[in-house]
Design an enzyme around this catalytic site. Structure first.
Site, PDB file in Angstrom:
ATOM      1  N   GLN A 150     -11.718   5.568  -8.382  1.00 15.07           N
ATOM      2  CA  GLN A 150     -11.594   6.847  -8.506  1.00 15.07           C
ATOM      3  C   GLN A 150     -10.793   7.226  -9.857  1.00 15.07           C
ATOM      4  O   GLN A 150     -10.383   6.211 -10.356  1.00 15.07           O
ATOM      5  CB  GLN A 150     -10.737   7.489  -7.367  1.00 15.07           C
ATOM      6  CG  GLN A 150      -9.107   6.661  -7.341  1.00 15.07           C
ATOM      7  CD  GLN A 150      -8.829   6.676  -5.792  1.00 15.07           C
ATOM      8  OE1 GLN A 150      -9.046   7.553  -5.014  1.00 15.07           O
ATOM      9  NE2 GLN A 150      -8.006   5.613  -5.508  1.00 15.07           N
ATOM     10  N   GLU A 204      -3.113  -0.261   0.643  1.00 14.77           N
ATOM     11  CA  GLU A 204      -3.622   0.668  -0.249  1.00 14.77           C
ATOM     12  C   GLU A 204      -4.847  -0.218  -1.054  1.00 14.77           C
ATOM     13  O   GLU A 204      -4.822  -1.074  -1.536  1.00 14.77           O
ATOM     14  CB  GLU A 204      -2.617   1.104  -1.100  1.00 14.77           C
ATOM     15  CG  GLU A 204      -2.966   1.721  -2.588  1.00 14.77           C
ATOM     16  CD  GLU A 204      -3.787   3.040  -2.249  1.00 14.77           C
ATOM     17  OE1 GLU A 204      -3.377   3.876  -1.779  1.00 14.77           O
ATOM     18  OE2 GLU A 204      -4.872   3.190  -2.886  1.00 14.77           O
ATOM     19  N   ASP A 214      -8.748  -2.689   1.514  1.00 14.60           N
ATOM     20  CA  ASP A 214      -9.581  -1.596   2.081  1.00 14.60           C
ATOM     21  C   ASP A 214      -8.888  -1.607   3.581  1.00 14.60           C
ATOM     22  O   ASP A 214      -8.665  -2.652   4.551  1.00 14.60           O
ATOM     23  CB  ASP A 214     -10.850  -2.011   2.300  1.00 14.60           C
ATOM     24  CG  ASP A 214     -11.751  -0.765   2.863  1.00 14.60           C
ATOM     25  OD1 ASP A 214     -11.128   0.262   3.308  1.00 14.60           O
ATOM     26  OD2 ASP A 214     -12.806  -0.688   3.121  1.00 14.60           O
ATOM     27  N   ASP A 260      -2.434   8.040   5.551  1.00  8.60           N
ATOM     28  CA  ASP A 260      -2.322   8.842   4.351  1.00  8.60           C
ATOM     29  C   ASP A 260      -3.479   9.019   3.232  1.00  8.60           C
ATOM     30  O   ASP A 260      -3.186   8.084   2.311  1.00  8.60           O
ATOM     31  CB  ASP A 260      -0.999   8.188   3.798  1.00  8.60           C
ATOM     32  CG  ASP A 260      -0.389   9.338   2.550  1.00  8.60           C
ATOM     33  OD1 ASP A 260      -1.030  10.338   2.334  1.00  8.60           O
ATOM     34  OD2 ASP A 260       0.518   8.982   2.020  1.00  8.60           O
ATOM     35  N   SER A 261      -4.435   9.222   3.758  1.00 10.12           N
ATOM     36  CA  SER A 261      -5.810   9.186   2.992  1.00 10.12           C
ATOM     37  C   SER A 261      -6.063  10.193   1.947  1.00 10.12           C
ATOM     38  O   SER A 261      -5.509  11.446   2.039  1.00 10.12           O
ATOM     39  CB  SER A 261      -6.758   8.753   3.804  1.00 10.12           C
ATOM     40  OG  SER A 261      -7.077   9.912   4.680  1.00 10.12           O
ATOM     41  N   THR A 262      -7.038   9.908   1.243  1.00  6.97           N
ATOM     42  CA  THR A 262      -7.735  10.851   0.374  1.00  6.97           C
ATOM     43  C   THR A 262      -8.666  11.722   1.229  1.00  6.97           C
ATOM     44  O   THR A 262      -8.861  11.183   2.372  1.00  6.97           O
ATOM     45  CB  THR A 262      -8.477  10.463  -0.808  1.00  6.97           C
ATOM     46  OG1 THR A 262      -9.030   9.073  -0.602  1.00  6.97           O
ATOM     47  CG2 THR A 262      -7.516  10.033  -1.907  1.00  6.97           C
ATOM     48  N   PRO A 269     -13.728   5.973  -1.701  1.00  2.41           N
ATOM     49  CA  PRO A 269     -13.385   4.984  -0.529  1.00  2.41           C
ATOM     50  C   PRO A 269     -12.738   5.542   0.652  1.00  2.41           C
ATOM     51  O   PRO A 269     -12.442   4.685   1.547  1.00  2.41           O
ATOM     52  CB  PRO A 269     -12.229   4.073  -1.382  1.00  2.41           C
ATOM     53  CG  PRO A 269     -11.907   5.341  -2.435  1.00  2.41           C
ATOM     54  CD  PRO A 269     -13.056   6.137  -2.628  1.00  2.41           C
TER      55      PRO A 269
HETATM   56  N1  SAM Z   1      -1.213  13.107   0.034  1.00  2.00           N
HETATM   57  C1  SAM Z   1      -2.548  12.797  -0.362  1.00  2.00           C
HETATM   58  C2  SAM Z   1      -3.295  13.998   0.058  1.00  2.00           C
HETATM   59  O1  SAM Z   1      -3.599  14.212   1.309  1.00  2.00           O
HETATM   60  O2  SAM Z   1      -4.023  14.368  -1.013  1.00  2.00           O
HETATM   61  C3  SAM Z   1      -2.930  11.484  -0.047  1.00  2.00           C
HETATM   62  C4  SAM Z   1      -2.480  10.789  -1.190  1.00  2.00           C
HETATM   63  S1  SAM Z   1      -2.419   8.959  -1.337  1.00  2.00           S
HETATM   64  C5  SAM Z   1      -2.363   8.784  -2.775  1.00  2.00           C
HETATM   65  C6  SAM Z   1      -4.159   8.500  -0.876  1.00  2.00           C
HETATM   66  C7  SAM Z   1      -4.440   7.116  -1.128  1.00  2.00           C
HETATM   67  O3  SAM Z   1      -5.638   6.536  -0.174  1.00  2.00           O
HETATM   68  C8  SAM Z   1      -5.120   6.924  -2.481  1.00  2.00           C
HETATM   69  O4  SAM Z   1      -4.355   6.186  -3.327  1.00  2.00           O
HETATM   70  C9  SAM Z   1      -6.490   6.310  -2.248  1.00  2.00           C
HETATM   71  O5  SAM Z   1      -6.804   4.966  -2.977  1.00  2.00           O
HETATM   72  C10 SAM Z   1      -6.202   5.636  -0.829  1.00  2.00           C
HETATM   73  N2  SAM Z   1      -7.232   5.108  -0.033  1.00  2.00           N
HETATM   74  C11 SAM Z   1      -8.638   5.775  -0.062  1.00  2.00           C
HETATM   75  N3  SAM Z   1      -9.267   5.100   0.761  1.00  2.00           N
HETATM   76  C12 SAM Z   1      -8.639   3.967   1.234  1.00  2.00           C
HETATM   77  C13 SAM Z   1      -9.194   2.767   2.070  1.00  2.00           C
HETATM   78  N4  SAM Z   1     -10.424   2.883   2.705  1.00  2.00           N
HETATM   79  N5  SAM Z   1      -8.176   2.073   2.413  1.00  2.00           N
HETATM   80  C14 SAM Z   1      -6.783   2.178   1.732  1.00  2.00           C
HETATM   81  N6  SAM Z   1      -6.509   3.243   0.959  1.00  2.00           N
HETATM   82  C15 SAM Z   1      -7.455   4.008   0.693  1.00  2.00           C
END
Ligand code: SAM
Length: 268
Positions: A31, A105, A137, A155-157, A162
């Site tokens: 990303q 992460e 992952d 705590d995901s995007t 991903p």
């Molecule tokens: N607080 C935030 C929001 O709701 O906007 C979420 C923040 S946190 C930085 C989200 C994290 O999820 C990102 O760093 C991203 O790389 C991670 N992520 C996304 N898909 C993932 C997956 N399949 N496995 C592990 N981490 C993942």
């Protein structure tokens, strides 16, 4: 020229945030990762043009994702965090007397950039010996692990890139398999006002797997529309009966906020 980020959620709505300095801007393997300053929110982590966390209001999101489910477990010892690269969730979890925390992460760059540019968000969490960081992952980890966890925090995007499969019924089924009998899972489930379809999808997928499912909300001004949702789920229990936590210095979560958060306002 004044620069703005327009953080779009759902369809037809976005929030414009003025940008001061661009401290970091690079496309990782997963990303676009940016750290920028905002005159309103301080430093902000932005992934693919979506604001993830800011110095001013990160505590609201992280306290509510973490302490509400932690207060519903009688004695959470082992916690799994999926995503959460900025370290804010890990920092809140480690305020509890947990034995071990695993954070999975997918993007190492998010962790490194957050540690370098947003050190106040994780505090000293990444150096705590109770924490284990896996760059992997989260879906693959949940599918493959033999470990068991008392609390799982997703705590995901948003469901793009991903993060898509982190909102699927299959992923939640995997989470149930690795949850202990008194376990609780909590996930961020999008804007209360502008992503009702996402909230409904999360609730539907969780209900297919868990008998107890409850959406809750918090006021997070850096996110579009301010009103943000989380959804918790569990094999048993009543979300309205939390344990009293003894954690000094919390700025948003309290027993009263716990109850209020479970009451979704009747929105237009
Ligand atoms: N607080 C935030 C929001 O709701 O906007 C979420 C923040 S946190 C930085 C989200 C994290 O999820 C990102 O760093 C991203 O790389 C991670 N992520 C996304 N898909 C993932 C997956 N399949 N496995 C592990 N981490 C993942």
């Amino acid at each position: 020229m004044t620069q703005w980020i327009v953080d779009v959620v759902g369809t037809g709505y976005g929030q414009a945030l003025q940008v001061g300095d661009i401290l970091y801007d690079h496309r990782s393997a997963f990303q676009r990762v940016q750290v920028v300053t905002s005159p309103v929110f301080g430093r902000m982590l932005v992934l693919d043009d979506a604001v993830q966390t800011t110095e001013r209001d990160e505590h609201v999101y992280h306290e509510m994702l973490v302490h509400l489910p932690m207060a519903l477990h009688p004695d959470p010892r082992r916690v799994l965090i999926i995503g959460g690269g900025d370290g804010g969730t890990l920092d809140e979890v480690l305020k509890h007397p947990v034995a071990a925390t695993t954070m999975v992460e997918i993007d190492r760059e998010v962790v490194e950039v957050s540690r370098a540019f947003l050190p106040s968000i994780a505090g000293r969490a990444f150096d705590d010996p109770r924490g284990r960081l896996l760059i992997d992952d989260g879906i693959a980890f949940v599918k493959g692990t033999d470990e068991r966890f008392d609390v799982i925090l997703v705590d995901s995007t948003d469901p793009k890139g991903p993060g898509v499969a982190l909102f699927s019924e299959e992923f939640y089924r995997g989470c149930r398999r690795i949850l202990t009998p008194s376990g609780v899972i909590s996930v961020q489930s999008g804007s209360l006002l502008y992503q009702r379809d996402l909230m409904d999808l999360v609730a539907r997928h969780l209900r297919a797997v868990f008998p107890v499912v409850a959406p809750y909300w918090a006021a997070i001004p850096a996110y579009p529309g301010t009103l943000w949702s989380f959804t918790l789920a569990a094999p048993q229990g009543d979300p309205h009966h939390p344990r009293q936590l003894s954690i000094p210095g919390l700025r948003y979560y309290s027993p009263a906020v716990h109850q209020a958060a479970l009451r979704l306002p009747p929105l237009p």
